[in-house]
Design an enzyme around this catalytic site. Structure first.
Site, PDB file in Angstrom:
ATOM      1  N   GLY A  93     -81.384 103.281 -27.631  1.00  0.00           N
ATOM      2  CA  GLY A  93     -80.452 102.316 -27.019  1.00  0.00           C
ATOM      3  C   GLY A  93     -81.137 101.454 -25.958  1.00  0.00           C
ATOM      4  O   GLY A  93     -82.326 101.584 -25.626  1.00  0.00           O
TER       5      GLY A  93
ATOM      6  N   ASP B  34     -76.588 115.747 -31.749  1.00  0.00           N
ATOM      7  CA  ASP B  34     -75.240 114.818 -31.849  1.00  0.00           C
ATOM      8  C   ASP B  34     -74.484 115.284 -30.696  1.00  0.00           C
ATOM      9  O   ASP B  34     -73.991 116.389 -30.467  1.00  0.00           O
ATOM     10  CB  ASP B  34     -74.571 115.295 -33.105  1.00  0.00           C
ATOM     11  CG  ASP B  34     -73.347 114.142 -33.307  1.00  0.00           C
ATOM     12  OD1 ASP B  34     -72.996 113.379 -32.395  1.00  0.00           O
ATOM     13  OD2 ASP B  34     -72.750 114.474 -34.374  1.00  0.00           O
TER      14      ASP B  34
ATOM     15  N   SER C 227     -71.163 104.871 -14.549  1.00  0.00           N
ATOM     16  CA  SER C 227     -70.842 103.389 -14.824  1.00  0.00           C
ATOM     17  C   SER C 227     -69.686 103.103 -13.726  1.00  0.00           C
ATOM     18  O   SER C 227     -69.104 103.792 -13.330  1.00  0.00           O
ATOM     19  CB  SER C 227     -70.109 103.509 -16.199  1.00  0.00           C
ATOM     20  OG  SER C 227     -69.411 102.333 -16.592  1.00  0.00           O
TER      21      SER C 227
ATOM     22  N   GLU D 221     -67.123 101.528 -14.452  1.00  0.00           N
ATOM     23  CA  GLU D 221     -66.075 101.644 -14.991  1.00  0.00           C
ATOM     24  C   GLU D 221     -65.219 102.921 -14.456  1.00  0.00           C
ATOM     25  O   GLU D 221     -63.991 102.923 -14.542  1.00  0.00           O
ATOM     26  CB  GLU D 221     -65.846 101.993 -16.635  1.00  0.00           C
ATOM     27  CG  GLU D 221     -66.252 100.739 -17.429  1.00  0.00           C
ATOM     28  CD  GLU D 221     -64.898  99.903 -17.454  1.00  0.00           C
ATOM     29  OE1 GLU D 221     -63.748 100.265 -17.731  1.00  0.00           O
ATOM     30  OE2 GLU D 221     -65.000  98.674 -17.341  1.00  0.00           O
TER      31      GLU D 221
ATOM     32  N   TYR E  17     -62.968 105.220 -21.671  1.00  0.00           N
ATOM     33  CA  TYR E  17     -64.337 105.217 -21.509  1.00  0.00           C
ATOM     34  C   TYR E  17     -64.511 105.636 -20.140  1.00  0.00           C
ATOM     35  O   TYR E  17     -65.489 106.488 -19.694  1.00  0.00           O
ATOM     36  CB  TYR E  17     -65.074 103.746 -21.919  1.00  0.00           C
ATOM     37  CG  TYR E  17     -66.592 103.497 -21.268  1.00  0.00           C
ATOM     38  CD1 TYR E  17     -67.492 104.243 -22.168  1.00  0.00           C
ATOM     39  CD2 TYR E  17     -66.960 103.310 -20.012  1.00  0.00           C
ATOM     40  CE1 TYR E  17     -68.919 104.071 -21.873  1.00  0.00           C
ATOM     41  CE2 TYR E  17     -68.139 102.957 -19.738  1.00  0.00           C
ATOM     42  CZ  TYR E  17     -69.039 103.581 -20.636  1.00  0.00           C
ATOM     43  OH  TYR E  17     -70.341 103.533 -20.369  1.00  0.00           O
TER      44      TYR E  17
ATOM     45  N   ARG F  76     -79.865  93.943 -25.886  1.00  0.00           N
ATOM     46  CA  ARG F  76     -78.236  94.247 -25.748  1.00  0.00           C
ATOM     47  C   ARG F  76     -77.746  94.210 -27.184  1.00  0.00           C
ATOM     48  O   ARG F  76     -77.898  93.219 -27.730  1.00  0.00           O
ATOM     49  CB  ARG F  76     -77.606  93.445 -24.642  1.00  0.00           C
ATOM     50  CG  ARG F  76     -76.273  93.756 -24.307  1.00  0.00           C
ATOM     51  CD  ARG F  76     -76.367  95.161 -23.597  1.00  0.00           C
ATOM     52  NE  ARG F  76     -75.248  95.497 -22.508  1.00  0.00           N
ATOM     53  CZ  ARG F  76     -74.631  96.573 -22.244  1.00  0.00           C
ATOM     54  NH1 ARG F  76     -74.965  97.619 -22.928  1.00  0.00           N
ATOM     55  NH2 ARG F  76     -73.877  96.429 -21.153  1.00  0.00           N
TER      56      ARG F  76
END
Ligand code: GDP
Length: 316
Positions: free
Chosen positions: A11, A50, A120, A122, A144, A178
């Site tokens: 990422g 995973d 985060s 968030e 999230y 990004r």
């Protein structure tokens, strides 16, 4: 040589972090979801785990025996988390639980594993306090955010019971790496297409949301520094801008001042419970980690637009 295991290594921020750790002499391993993903510079060894199956990352930690796990992996879309909240809870919250439990088990057996978790902004939800600090109440308003809040609280409780673990509370962080699903890249890519005469307009959602946008490589550096100082750290710039400000700055970077008719709005891109403002106070982090951001808002927008223009020119 210290050994790091980075989840989310393919990422945006994971790839910058892998490069930084390698430059600082770490042996870098990465966890990827599926075999066949490409290693970023400085990460020769990839392992498949995973995060939707939290036991898989435990197995990789047992095999690699890292000195530190930098946990940046997981699903990343606040908007999509409303469609599959269970997947977000497991890949973010469940994986963090598994990493911390494994760190505790290896630590008890005599091999210390530090953990740096990408928390985060968030987790603060529609925060009443501006700016947010590490003691602002955790009150997420999206699936999230709730998943990140679970990981965040687990890190704190494992730290309080002896695992050297840190939360980097990342506010929005952007760069040419990004993905296009995020509003910043969507804008800089769209503006580059318009400047090149290849698209007529950009279609966005809420232009009034204010976010504290910083430069992803700077945030990767803060995560690197946090590994040796377990705690909770706000990683932010302290300045917020609206989506509209971002649009104006991106058009300014290509010399277009009159952009109003080039931006359309569609309710499809509006979200339930979109926090009106997220702004973090980085003062405590700057003092504790001797960290400073190196790129400001205008520099970040200009760099992203320039990278998108260059990529279009390469493909022309
Ligand atoms: P996030 O904060 O991690 O969800 O990052 P995003 O870049 O996806 O969203 C940042 C803000 O931009 C949010 O307040 C969105 O509601 C707002 N936004 C406005 N228009 C858009 C759009 O077209 N796409 C996205 N992704 N976000 C948008």
């Amino acid at each position: 040589m210290r050994r790091a295991l980075v989840t989310g290594i393919t990422g945006q921020t994971g790839s910058y972090l892998a490069e930084l750790l390698a430059a600082h002499g770490w042996e870098v391993h990465g966890a990827v979801r599926t075999a066949g993903e490409t290693a970023p510079t400085g990460a020769p060894t990839l392992h498949v785990a995973d995060l939707a199956r939290p036991d898989e990352i435990a197995t990789v930690i047992d095999r690699v025996r890292p000195d530190a796990v930098f946990h940046l992996g997981g699903l990343t879309s606040v908007a999509e988390s409303w469609t599959d909240p269970a997947a977000y809870a497991v890949t973010i919250g469940g994986s963090t639980a598994s990493i911390l439990a494994t760190a505790r088990r290896l630590g008890d057996a005599g091999h210390e594993v530090r953990v740096v978790n990408a928390s985060s902004a968030e987790v603060f939800g529609r925060a009443a306090e501006q700016p947010q600090t590490a003691s602002t109440p955790i009150a997420p308003v999206t699936p999230y955010g709730a998943a990140k809040a679970l990981g965040h609280r687990l890190v704190k409780m494992y730290r309080e019971t002896g695992v050297p673990a840190a939360n980097g509370i990342l506010f929005n962080h952007e760069s040419p790496r990004r993905p296009l699903a995020f509003v910043t890249r969507k804008i800089t890519h769209g503006v580059a297409l318009i400047a090149a005469g290849r698209a007529p307009s950009i279609t966005l959602g809420n232009l009034d949301a204010r976010r504290d946008w910083g430069w992803a490589p700077d945030y990767a550096e803060a995560l690197r520094l946090a590994v040796d100082a377990p705690g909770d750290y706000i990683i932010a710039t302290g300045v917020s801008h609206s989506v509209r400000d971002f649009v104006a700055a991106a058009f300014a970077a290509v010399g277009i001042d009159d952009w109003q008719q080039l931006v359309l709005q569609d309710p499809r891109f509006m979200r339930p419970n979109d926090a009106p403002e997220q702004r973090g106070d980085p003062a405590a982090t700057e003092a504790a980690l001797s960290w400073r951001r190196t790129v400001d808002f205008e520099g970040m927008v200009a760099a992203m637009v320039a990278a998108d223009l260059a990529a279009l020119a390469d493909r022309a």
